[in-house]
Design a protein around this motif. Structure first.
Motif, PDB file in Angstrom:
ATOM      1  N   ASP A 328       0.826  -1.211   0.000  1.00  0.00           N
ATOM      2  CA  ASP A 328       0.000   0.000   0.000  1.00  0.00           C
ATOM      3  C   ASP A 328       0.858   1.258   0.000  1.00  0.00           C
ATOM      4  OD1 ASP A 328       0.965  -0.364   2.561  1.00  0.00           O
ATOM      5  OD2 ASP A 328      -0.897   0.245   3.556  1.00  0.00           O
ATOM      6  N   ARG A 329       2.095   1.147  -0.473  1.00  0.00           N
ATOM      7  CA  ARG A 329       3.000   2.307  -0.487  1.00  0.00           C
ATOM      8  C   ARG A 329       2.427   3.418  -1.375  1.00  0.00           C
ATOM      9  NH1 ARG A 329       8.377   2.900   0.617  1.00  0.00           N
ATOM     10  NH2 ARG A 329       8.669   0.629   0.766  1.00  0.00           N
ATOM     11  N   THR A 330       2.360   4.614  -0.807  1.00  0.00           N
ATOM     12  CA  THR A 330       1.937   5.780  -1.566  1.00  0.00           C
ATOM     13  C   THR A 330       2.447   7.037  -0.861  1.00  0.00           C
ATOM     14  OG1 THR A 330       0.030   6.938  -2.543  1.00  0.00           O
ATOM     15  CG2 THR A 330      -0.327   5.911  -0.397  1.00  0.00           C
ATOM     16  N   PRO A 331       3.023   7.989  -1.600  1.00  0.00           N
ATOM     17  CA  PRO A 331       3.251   7.947  -3.045  1.00  0.00           C
ATOM     18  C   PRO A 331       4.349   6.949  -3.391  1.00  0.00           C
ATOM     19  CG  PRO A 331       4.336   9.855  -2.098  1.00  0.00           C
ATOM     20  CD  PRO A 331       3.555   9.229  -0.983  1.00  0.00           C
ATOM     21  N   ASN A 332       4.441   6.632  -4.669  1.00  0.00           N
ATOM     22  CA  ASN A 332       5.430   5.645  -5.114  1.00  0.00           C
ATOM     23  C   ASN A 332       5.938   6.064  -6.495  1.00  0.00           C
ATOM     24  OD1 ASN A 332       6.993   3.404  -5.573  1.00  0.00           O
ATOM     25  ND2 ASN A 332       5.399   1.921  -5.080  1.00  0.00           N
ATOM     26  N   LYS A 333       6.782   7.083  -6.511  1.00  0.00           N
ATOM     27  CA  LYS A 333       7.278   7.641  -7.777  1.00  0.00           C
ATOM     28  C   LYS A 333       8.540   6.897  -8.230  1.00  0.00           C
ATOM     29  CE  LYS A 333       5.289  12.208  -6.970  1.00  0.00           C
ATOM     30  NZ  LYS A 333       5.518  13.675  -6.868  1.00  0.00           N
ATOM     31  N   HIS A 334       8.362   5.603  -8.438  1.00  0.00           N
ATOM     32  CA  HIS A 334       9.493   4.763  -8.833  1.00  0.00           C
ATOM     33  C   HIS A 334       9.912   5.047 -10.286  1.00  0.00           C
ATOM     34  CE1 HIS A 334       6.941   2.250 -11.379  1.00  0.00           C
ATOM     35  NE2 HIS A 334       6.041   2.276 -10.406  1.00  0.00           N
ATOM     36  N   LEU A 335      11.078   4.524 -10.632  1.00  0.00           N
ATOM     37  CA  LEU A 335      11.627   4.731 -11.972  1.00  0.00           C
ATOM     38  C   LEU A 335      11.723   3.409 -12.736  1.00  0.00           C
ATOM     39  CD1 LEU A 335      14.510   7.226 -11.069  1.00  0.00           C
ATOM     40  CD2 LEU A 335      12.174   7.746 -11.789  1.00  0.00           C
ATOM     41  N   ALA A 336      10.866   2.456 -12.421  1.00  0.00           N
ATOM     42  CA  ALA A 336      10.931   1.164 -13.092  1.00  0.00           C
ATOM     43  C   ALA A 336      10.713   1.283 -14.595  1.00  0.00           C
ATOM     44  CB  ALA A 336       9.905   0.203 -12.493  1.00  0.00           C
ATOM     45  N   PHE A 337       9.927   2.274 -15.018  1.00  0.00           N
ATOM     46  CA  PHE A 337       9.694   2.517 -16.443  1.00  0.00           C
ATOM     47  C   PHE A 337      10.537   3.673 -16.978  1.00  0.00           C
ATOM     48  CE2 PHE A 337       5.328   0.682 -15.509  1.00  0.00           C
ATOM     49  CZ  PHE A 337       5.541  -0.488 -16.223  1.00  0.00           C
ATOM     50  N   GLY A 338      11.471   4.177 -16.174  1.00  0.00           N
ATOM     51  CA  GLY A 338      12.200   5.368 -16.574  1.00  0.00           C
ATOM     52  C   GLY A 338      11.354   6.605 -16.320  1.00  0.00           C
ATOM     53  N   ILE A 339      11.746   7.700 -16.956  1.00  0.00           N
ATOM     54  CA  ILE A 339      11.016   8.956 -16.821  1.00  0.00           C
ATOM     55  C   ILE A 339      11.445   9.852 -17.979  1.00  0.00           C
ATOM     56  CG2 ILE A 339      12.721  10.158 -15.389  1.00  0.00           C
ATOM     57  CD1 ILE A 339      10.382  11.262 -13.715  1.00  0.00           C
ATOM     58  N   GLY A 340      10.596  10.791 -18.357  1.00  0.00           N
ATOM     59  CA  GLY A 340      10.962  11.721 -19.417  1.00  0.00           C
ATOM     60  C   GLY A 340      10.683  11.152 -20.800  1.00  0.00           C
ATOM     61  N   GLN A 341      11.464  11.599 -21.799  1.00  0.00           N
ATOM     62  CA  GLN A 341      11.232  11.229 -23.189  1.00  0.00           C
ATOM     63  C   GLN A 341      11.330   9.719 -23.412  1.00  0.00           C
ATOM     64  OE1 GLN A 341      10.373  12.970 -25.860  1.00  0.00           O
ATOM     65  NE2 GLN A 341      10.383  15.027 -24.994  1.00  0.00           N
ATOM     66  N   HIS A 342      12.185   9.041 -22.661  1.00  0.00           N
ATOM     67  CA  HIS A 342      12.380   7.606 -22.852  1.00  0.00           C
ATOM     68  C   HIS A 342      11.541   6.772 -21.888  1.00  0.00           C
ATOM     69  CE1 HIS A 342      15.548   7.243 -25.939  1.00  0.00           C
ATOM     70  NE2 HIS A 342      15.861   8.460 -25.549  1.00  0.00           N
ATOM     71  N   PHE A 343      10.512   7.369 -21.293  1.00  0.00           N
ATOM     72  CA  PHE A 343       9.576   6.594 -20.468  1.00  0.00           C
ATOM     73  C   PHE A 343       9.038   5.443 -21.302  1.00  0.00           C
ATOM     74  CE2 PHE A 343       5.289   5.818 -18.734  1.00  0.00           C
ATOM     75  CZ  PHE A 343       5.606   5.605 -17.406  1.00  0.00           C
ATOM     76  N   CYS A 344       8.992   4.253 -20.727  1.00  0.00           N
ATOM     77  CA  CYS A 344       8.680   3.029 -21.464  1.00  0.00           C
ATOM     78  C   CYS A 344       7.361   3.140 -22.227  1.00  0.00           C
ATOM     79  CB  CYS A 344       8.611   1.856 -20.490  1.00  0.00           C
ATOM     80  SG  CYS A 344       8.126   0.305 -21.272  1.00  0.00           S
ATOM     81  N   VAL A 345       7.417   2.903 -23.539  1.00  0.00           N
ATOM     82  CA  VAL A 345       6.232   3.027 -24.377  1.00  0.00           C
ATOM     83  C   VAL A 345       5.194   1.958 -24.035  1.00  0.00           C
ATOM     84  CG1 VAL A 345       7.063   1.555 -26.268  1.00  0.00           C
ATOM     85  CG2 VAL A 345       5.512   3.459 -26.772  1.00  0.00           C
ATOM     86  N   GLY A 346       5.635   0.864 -23.409  1.00  0.00           N
ATOM     87  CA  GLY A 346       4.713  -0.211 -23.042  1.00  0.00           C
ATOM     88  C   GLY A 346       4.281  -0.196 -21.590  1.00  0.00           C
ATOM     89  N   ALA A 347       4.474   0.937 -20.904  1.00  0.00           N
ATOM     90  CA  ALA A 347       4.164   0.994 -19.471  1.00  0.00           C
ATOM     91  C   ALA A 347       2.696   0.685 -19.187  1.00  0.00           C
ATOM     92  CB  ALA A 347       4.533   2.371 -18.911  1.00  0.00           C
ATOM     93  N   ARG A 348       1.800   1.235 -19.978  1.00  0.00           N
ATOM     94  CA  ARG A 348       0.375   0.992 -19.736  1.00  0.00           C
ATOM     95  C   ARG A 348       0.048  -0.490 -19.901  1.00  0.00           C
ATOM     96  NH1 ARG A 348      -3.809   4.305 -23.343  1.00  0.00           N
ATOM     97  NH2 ARG A 348      -2.741   6.024 -22.271  1.00  0.00           N
ATOM     98  N   LEU A 349       0.615  -1.106 -20.925  1.00  0.00           N
ATOM     99  CA  LEU A 349       0.388  -2.534 -21.150  1.00  0.00           C
ATOM    100  C   LEU A 349       0.930  -3.359 -19.987  1.00  0.00           C
ATOM    101  CD1 LEU A 349      -0.415  -4.965 -22.879  1.00  0.00           C
ATOM    102  CD2 LEU A 349       1.765  -4.726 -24.096  1.00  0.00           C
ATOM    103  N   GLY A 350       2.116  -3.035 -19.514  1.00  0.00           N
ATOM    104  CA  GLY A 350       2.695  -3.759 -18.387  1.00  0.00           C
ATOM    105  C   GLY A 350       1.830  -3.668 -17.153  1.00  0.00           C
ATOM    106  N   ARG A 351       1.319  -2.489 -16.861  1.00  0.00           N
ATOM    107  CA  ARG A 351       0.454  -2.313 -15.689  1.00  0.00           C
ATOM    108  C   ARG A 351      -0.843  -3.109 -15.832  1.00  0.00           C
ATOM    109  NH1 ARG A 351       2.574   3.664 -15.420  1.00  0.00           N
ATOM    110  NH2 ARG A 351       3.589   3.657 -13.367  1.00  0.00           N
ATOM    111  N   LEU A 352      -1.408  -3.117 -17.037  1.00  0.00           N
ATOM    112  CA  LEU A 352      -2.627  -3.900 -17.267  1.00  0.00           C
ATOM    113  C   LEU A 352      -2.385  -5.378 -17.004  1.00  0.00           C
ATOM    114  CD1 LEU A 352      -4.073  -2.350 -20.568  1.00  0.00           C
ATOM    115  CD2 LEU A 352      -5.189  -2.367 -18.331  1.00  0.00           C
ATOM    116  N   GLU A 353      -1.256  -5.897 -17.475  1.00  0.00           N
ATOM    117  CA  GLU A 353      -0.944  -7.310 -17.298  1.00  0.00           C
ATOM    118  C   GLU A 353      -0.755  -7.653 -15.821  1.00  0.00           C
ATOM    119  OE1 GLU A 353       1.332  -8.139 -21.557  1.00  0.00           O
ATOM    120  OE2 GLU A 353       2.482  -7.508 -19.795  1.00  0.00           O
ATOM    121  N   LEU A 354      -0.040  -6.796 -15.104  1.00  0.00           N
ATOM    122  CA  LEU A 354       0.216  -7.058 -13.688  1.00  0.00           C
ATOM    123  C   LEU A 354      -1.070  -7.000 -12.875  1.00  0.00           C
ATOM    124  CD1 LEU A 354       3.500  -4.993 -13.343  1.00  0.00           C
ATOM    125  CD2 LEU A 354       3.305  -7.486 -13.266  1.00  0.00           C
ATOM    126  N   ALA A 355      -1.940  -6.020 -13.165  1.00  0.00           N
ATOM    127  CA  ALA A 355      -3.209  -5.916 -12.432  1.00  0.00           C
ATOM    128  C   ALA A 355      -4.096  -7.123 -12.726  1.00  0.00           C
ATOM    129  CB  ALA A 355      -3.919  -4.619 -12.809  1.00  0.00           C
TER     130      ALA A 355
END
Length: 393
Positions: A328-355
């Motif tokens: 229940d950690r919050t906030p959780n501004k992790h960098l697992a997907f990077g950040i900025g211009q190179h933020f992972c293009v598949g981040a939304r898909l990854g989150r959907l799969e994990l949920a």
């Protein structure tokens, strides 16, 4: 302390955390020696990692984005492949590649994720006792193969070949990549003539403006290398997050009880903590384009700088009790997907799969038991479990 982040044994033994913590506390901007090479800088603090991600002009990706990059191979795809291209060209390619994973594609993506996760988790529960990695690797591979419209009979082969391209020797890696490029070439030729609603068709039909301002479709080469990039990103990271999360649930059953009580909001925060905890994308490399300094340390133009995401995601100045798994950690501004211009293009898909995975797991499993010792790979680029023997009750 002896520092060698290129030592495969350090990663296979899961002992890198203490090395990164020592660097973070003692030498957060560290000059790392390199056998047969010029050496590189190691950044371990959250703020410094964010700084590198956030300045694409000063910290360039075009010369390679990992320590063992092949300069000739990078030069061949620079300006065409997302991960080794800088803005503004990176932005143009990303917008088109992103169309295949964007809002319009979401209904198809969500249905694919639901169907695949249900099939794989139900099979794992039916087996009862298994190496969970055999199941975990199927979910992201099956989903991305489905979204790309790959024939069902190719899915297992594609997943195995992509893993080989990461884990094999240079010669075998080259052969595996060549086979995947050939497959994508054949599929692209087919989709150009007979487009559908799959990822390859969508990207093949999209149009972009190039450096001269002229509007055109992506070239065959641009589509093929970026399909390979999307496939690699999907296959080699989500499985590690899933398995790391399952291991924590097995070690602490109270987390499962909490998730059952918390409902959808609990699944959302648990997914983010799984991402922070696992951080499978270990380091990114950038080349400095002009003299600068980081944390008061001079860095010369041409130097290679590496940002270490697991260290940033365990930085005590950002995360309370970072060495504890807190669903229940919050906030959780992790960098697992990077950040900025190179933020992972598949981040939304990854989150959907994990949920979806957590929902299916909670619906079908009452207890998770470890039946053997977890084992990890030896990579300092994409790292995680390669074996997790469990019994699902």
């Amino acid at each position: 302390m002896e520092i060698d982040l290129t030592d495969p044994g350090l990663w296979a033994r899961n002992e890198f955390g203490e090395v990164l913590a020592w660097l973070r506390h003692n030498e957060p901007v560290y000059r790392h020696q390199e056998k047969g090479g010029p050496g590189f800088w190691v950044l371990t603090r959250y703020a410094d990692v964010v700084h590198v991600y956030g300045d694409d002009e000063l910290f360039s990706s075009r010369y390679g984005m990992r320590l063992d990059s092949n300069p000739e191979a990078v030069a061949a795809v620079e300006g065409r492949m997302l991960i080794v291209t800088d803005p503004p060209e990176h932005t143009r390619i990303r917008q088109l590649v992103g169309t295949g994973l964007g809002r319009a594609a979401m209904p198809r993506i969500e249905e694919s994720v639901r169907r695949v996760v249900s099939e794989v988790v139900s099979g794992a529960v039916a087996a009862g006792e298994l190496d969970f990695l055999d199941a975990a690797k199927k979910i992201p591979n099956y989903v991305v193969c489905d979204l790309m419209g790959l024939p069902r009979e190719h899915w297992e082969w594609v997943g195995d070949t992509m893993t080989e391209s990461f884990d094999a020797t240079d010669e075998d890696k080259l052969a595996a990549d060549g086979e995947l490029f050939l497959l994508f070439t054949e599929l692209l030729m087919e989709r150009r003539d007979n487009p559908g609603d799959d990822f390859i068709s969508i990207v093949a039909q999209a149009r972009r403006r190039d450096r001269t301002g002229e509007e055109r479709q992506l070239t065959d080469e641009e589509i093929i290398v970026n399909c390979h990039g999307v496939l690699a990103g999907a296959n080699e990271t989500t499985r590690y997050v899933m398995s790391a999360g399952l291991l924590e649930l097995a070690k602490a059953p109270e987390h499962v009880d909490w998730l059952r009580a918390a409902g959808p909001a609990g699944i959302a925060t648990a997914v983010e903590e799984m991402l922070r905890w696992a951080t499978p994308a270990v380091h990114v490399l950038r080349t400095v384009t002009r003299d600068t300094e980081i944390g008061g340390v001079p860095i010369a133009a041409g130097d290679r700088v590496t940002a270490w995401n697991p260290s940033a995601n365990h930085d005590e100045s950002v995360f309370a009790a970072p060495d504890r798994f807190v669903p229940d950690r919050t906030p959780n501004k992790h960098l697992a997907f990077g950040i900025g211009q190179h933020f992972c293009v598949g981040a939304r898909l990854g989150r959907l799969e994990l949920a979806a995975f957590l929902r299916e797991l909670l619906a079908r499993v009452t207890r998770i038991e470890l039946t053997g010792e977890p084992r990890y790979n030896s990579s300092n680029f994409t790292w995680g479990l390669v074996s997790l023997p469990v019994r699902l009750r």
